[in-house]
Design a protein around this motif. Structure first.
Motif, PDB file in Angstrom:
ATOM      1  N   LEU A   1       0.172   0.352   5.766  1.00 16.31           N
ATOM      2  CA  LEU A   1      -0.814  -0.587   5.803  1.00 16.31           C
ATOM      3  C   LEU A   1      -1.559  -0.581   4.333  1.00 16.31           C
ATOM      4  O   LEU A   1      -1.235   0.433   3.844  1.00 16.31           O
ATOM      5  CB  LEU A   1      -1.701  -0.384   7.175  1.00 16.31           C
ATOM      6  N   ILE A   2      -1.309  -1.528   3.453  1.00 18.54           N
ATOM      7  CA  ILE A   2      -2.052  -1.600   2.394  1.00 18.54           C
ATOM      8  C   ILE A   2      -2.755  -2.271   1.916  1.00 18.54           C
ATOM      9  O   ILE A   2      -3.247  -3.272   2.133  1.00 18.54           O
ATOM     10  CB  ILE A   2      -0.732  -1.824   1.257  1.00 18.54           C
ATOM     11  N   ALA A   3      -4.448  -1.197   1.654  1.00 16.18           N
ATOM     12  CA  ALA A   3      -5.176  -2.481   1.182  1.00 16.18           C
ATOM     13  C   ALA A   3      -4.840  -3.237  -0.384  1.00 16.18           C
ATOM     14  O   ALA A   3      -4.451  -2.919  -0.987  1.00 16.18           O
ATOM     15  CB  ALA A   3      -6.389  -1.579   1.147  1.00 16.18           C
TER      16      ALA A   3
ATOM     17  N   GLN B   1       5.768  -2.205  -3.127  1.00 15.56           N
ATOM     18  CA  GLN B   1       5.879  -1.960  -1.755  1.00 15.56           C
ATOM     19  C   GLN B   1       6.266  -3.218  -1.194  1.00 15.56           C
ATOM     20  O   GLN B   1       6.745  -4.241  -1.649  1.00 15.56           O
ATOM     21  CB  GLN B   1       5.120  -1.581  -0.887  1.00 15.56           C
ATOM     22  N   LYS B   2       7.861  -2.814  -1.394  1.00 18.05           N
ATOM     23  CA  LYS B   2       8.807  -4.065  -0.208  1.00 18.05           C
ATOM     24  C   LYS B   2       8.418  -3.902   0.899  1.00 18.05           C
ATOM     25  O   LYS B   2       8.312  -3.393   2.275  1.00 18.05           O
ATOM     26  CB  LYS B   2      10.495  -4.036  -0.785  1.00 18.05           C
TER      27      LYS B   2
ATOM     28  N   LEU C   1      -5.183  -7.219   3.395  1.00 22.11           N
ATOM     29  CA  LEU C   1      -4.294  -5.802   4.349  1.00 22.11           C
ATOM     30  C   LEU C   1      -2.805  -6.249   4.105  1.00 22.11           C
ATOM     31  O   LEU C   1      -2.963  -7.789   4.503  1.00 22.11           O
ATOM     32  CB  LEU C   1      -5.081  -5.799   5.264  1.00 22.11           C
ATOM     33  N   LEU C   2      -1.816  -5.699   3.956  1.00 17.57           N
ATOM     34  CA  LEU C   2      -0.733  -6.255   3.962  1.00 17.57           C
ATOM     35  C   LEU C   2       0.272  -4.620   4.806  1.00 17.57           C
ATOM     36  O   LEU C   2      -0.259  -3.503   4.843  1.00 17.57           O
ATOM     37  CB  LEU C   2       0.317  -6.164   2.576  1.00 17.57           C
ATOM     38  N   THR C   3       1.166  -5.560   5.895  1.00 19.21           N
ATOM     39  CA  THR C   3       1.800  -4.499   6.339  1.00 19.21           C
ATOM     40  C   THR C   3       3.020  -5.045   6.735  1.00 19.21           C
ATOM     41  O   THR C   3       3.825  -6.008   6.163  1.00 19.21           O
ATOM     42  CB  THR C   3       1.144  -4.402   7.742  1.00 19.21           C
ATOM     43  N   ASP C   4       4.457  -3.565   7.233  1.00 25.63           N
ATOM     44  CA  ASP C   4       4.714  -4.466   7.844  1.00 25.63           C
ATOM     45  C   ASP C   4       5.418  -3.945   8.816  1.00 25.63           C
ATOM     46  O   ASP C   4       6.464  -4.253   9.200  1.00 25.63           O
ATOM     47  CB  ASP C   4       6.136  -2.604   6.619  1.00 25.63           C
ATOM     48  N   ASP C   5       4.311  -4.362   9.110  1.00 24.64           N
ATOM     49  CA  ASP C   5       3.794  -3.674  11.562  1.00 24.64           C
ATOM     50  C   ASP C   5       3.308  -4.843  11.757  1.00 24.64           C
ATOM     51  O   ASP C   5       2.423  -4.933  11.366  1.00 24.64           O
ATOM     52  CB  ASP C   5       3.234  -2.425  11.549  1.00 24.64           C
ATOM     53  N   GLY C   6       4.450  -5.540  12.517  1.00 23.78           N
ATOM     54  CA  GLY C   6       4.296  -7.270  13.215  1.00 23.78           C
ATOM     55  C   GLY C   6       3.193  -6.710  14.263  1.00 23.78           C
ATOM     56  O   GLY C   6       2.300  -7.478  14.426  1.00 23.78           O
ATOM     57  N   ARG C   7       3.054  -5.911  15.112  1.00 19.83           N
ATOM     58  CA  ARG C   7       1.862  -5.920  16.352  1.00 19.83           C
ATOM     59  C   ARG C   7       0.759  -5.501  15.657  1.00 19.83           C
ATOM     60  O   ARG C   7      -0.685  -5.973  16.038  1.00 19.83           O
ATOM     61  CB  ARG C   7       2.968  -4.452  16.643  1.00 19.83           C
TER      62      ARG C   7
ATOM     63  N   GLU D   1      -5.154  -3.754  -7.893  1.00 20.06           N
ATOM     64  CA  GLU D   1      -5.201  -3.105  -6.872  1.00 20.06           C
ATOM     65  C   GLU D   1      -4.774  -2.561  -5.663  1.00 20.06           C
ATOM     66  O   GLU D   1      -5.165  -3.721  -4.740  1.00 20.06           O
ATOM     67  CB  GLU D   1      -6.592  -1.798  -7.636  1.00 20.06           C
ATOM     68  N   THR D   2      -3.757  -1.310  -4.881  1.00 21.91           N
ATOM     69  CA  THR D   2      -3.624  -1.774  -4.138  1.00 21.91           C
ATOM     70  C   THR D   2      -4.139  -0.105  -4.068  1.00 21.91           C
ATOM     71  O   THR D   2      -3.709   0.294  -4.953  1.00 21.91           O
ATOM     72  CB  THR D   2      -2.287  -2.175  -3.891  1.00 21.91           C
ATOM     73  N   ARG D   3      -4.113   0.339  -2.808  1.00 18.37           N
ATOM     74  CA  ARG D   3      -4.390   1.361  -2.424  1.00 18.37           C
ATOM     75  C   ARG D   3      -3.569   1.114  -0.794  1.00 18.37           C
ATOM     76  O   ARG D   3      -3.700   0.844   0.222  1.00 18.37           O
ATOM     77  CB  ARG D   3      -5.044   2.043  -1.756  1.00 18.37           C
ATOM     78  N   VAL D   4      -2.597   2.159  -0.714  1.00 17.04           N
ATOM     79  CA  VAL D   4      -2.118   2.676   0.330  1.00 17.04           C
ATOM     80  C   VAL D   4      -2.714   3.550   1.658  1.00 17.04           C
ATOM     81  O   VAL D   4      -2.689   4.242   1.937  1.00 17.04           O
ATOM     82  CB  VAL D   4      -0.635   3.831   0.223  1.00 17.04           C
ATOM     83  N   LEU D   5      -3.160   2.792   2.749  1.00 17.14           N
ATOM     84  CA  LEU D   5      -4.028   3.133   3.543  1.00 17.14           C
ATOM     85  C   LEU D   5      -2.795   4.206   4.480  1.00 17.14           C
ATOM     86  O   LEU D   5      -4.101   4.564   5.700  1.00 17.14           O
ATOM     87  CB  LEU D   5      -4.955   2.041   4.484  1.00 17.14           C
ATOM     88  N   ALA D   6      -1.324   3.558   5.567  1.00 15.34           N
ATOM     89  CA  ALA D   6      -1.833   4.405   6.224  1.00 15.34           C
ATOM     90  C   ALA D   6      -0.165   4.152   5.671  1.00 15.34           C
ATOM     91  O   ALA D   6       0.156   2.963   5.347  1.00 15.34           O
ATOM     92  CB  ALA D   6      -1.644   4.008   7.327  1.00 15.34           C
ATOM     93  N   GLY D   7       1.172   5.225   5.973  1.00 16.42           N
ATOM     94  CA  GLY D   7       1.944   5.419   4.960  1.00 16.42           C
ATOM     95  C   GLY D   7       3.051   4.922   6.055  1.00 16.42           C
ATOM     96  O   GLY D   7       4.660   4.659   5.811  1.00 16.42           O
TER      97      GLY D   7
END
Length: 178
Positions: free
Chosen positions: A2-4, A30-31, A48-54, A172-178
């Motif tokens: 999860l990225i802000a 991030q890809k 917010l950007l994520t790779d987690d569809g749920r 700017e981005t910040r990783v919120l969860a890895g």
């Protein structure tokens, strides 16, 4: 993941553009992530950007009613009556809105300059509002402020649910969860 991202003004909420316009790819390294929701090209702030569809579904589906808070600069001196109307909900062409959290706000002292700048008219003041929605219609904040007589000049999303902009500079981005 999860990225802000603090999405700058004029950036499209997609990773490619046929017209060569600025996109998320200009800011997000991030890809495999995608935007959980959208901000119009002329809106700024938290995306917010994520790779987690749920997770994306929980963040964006209106049934989950994640509150989204915006700082909004409007044309004119906002009246208490206009704020009360936003709190009750307003009638738009696609139907009534849900009641919104709305209040007068001071111009933020942490605000970055916008490029291009917001138009300035000597004879007409501007005001700031804080508006929190639990639904997400197309250009809803802009349509709501216009419906109560105060067109939006600048729109900055500062919070989505538990996630906040918290000092991110534009781009700017910040990783919120890895």
């Amino acid at each position: 993941m999860l990225i802000a991202l603090n999405k700058p003004y004029g950036v499209l909420c997609q990773f490619t553009s046929d017209e060569g316009r600025p996109t998320l790819a200009d800011h997000v390294r991030q890809k495999g992530v995608y935007a959980a929701g959208r901000l119009d090209h002329d809106s700024e702030g938290l995306l917010l950007l994520t790779d987690d569809g749920r997770l994306a579904h929980r963040l964006t589906d209106p049934r989950h009613k994640q509150p989204k808070t915006y700082l909004v600069q409007v044309d004119g001196a906002v009246t208490d009556e206009a704020v009360a109307a936003l709190r009750r909900g307003v009638l738009l062409k696609d139907g009534p809105t849900l009641p919104a959290g709305a209040e007068h706000a001071a111009e933020p002292d942490w605000l970055w300059p916008r490029d291009p700048p917001v138009r300035y008219r000597k004879s007409i003041p501007t005001s700031w509002l804080s508006i929190t929605l639990r639904e997400g219609r197309n250009r809803q904040v802009r349509r709501m402020t216009a419906a109560v007589g105060f067109p939006t000049l600048r729109l900055i999303r500062v919070r989505i649910g538990a996630y906040a902009l918290d000092g991110l500079a534009p781009g700017e981005t910040r990783v919120l969860a890895g």
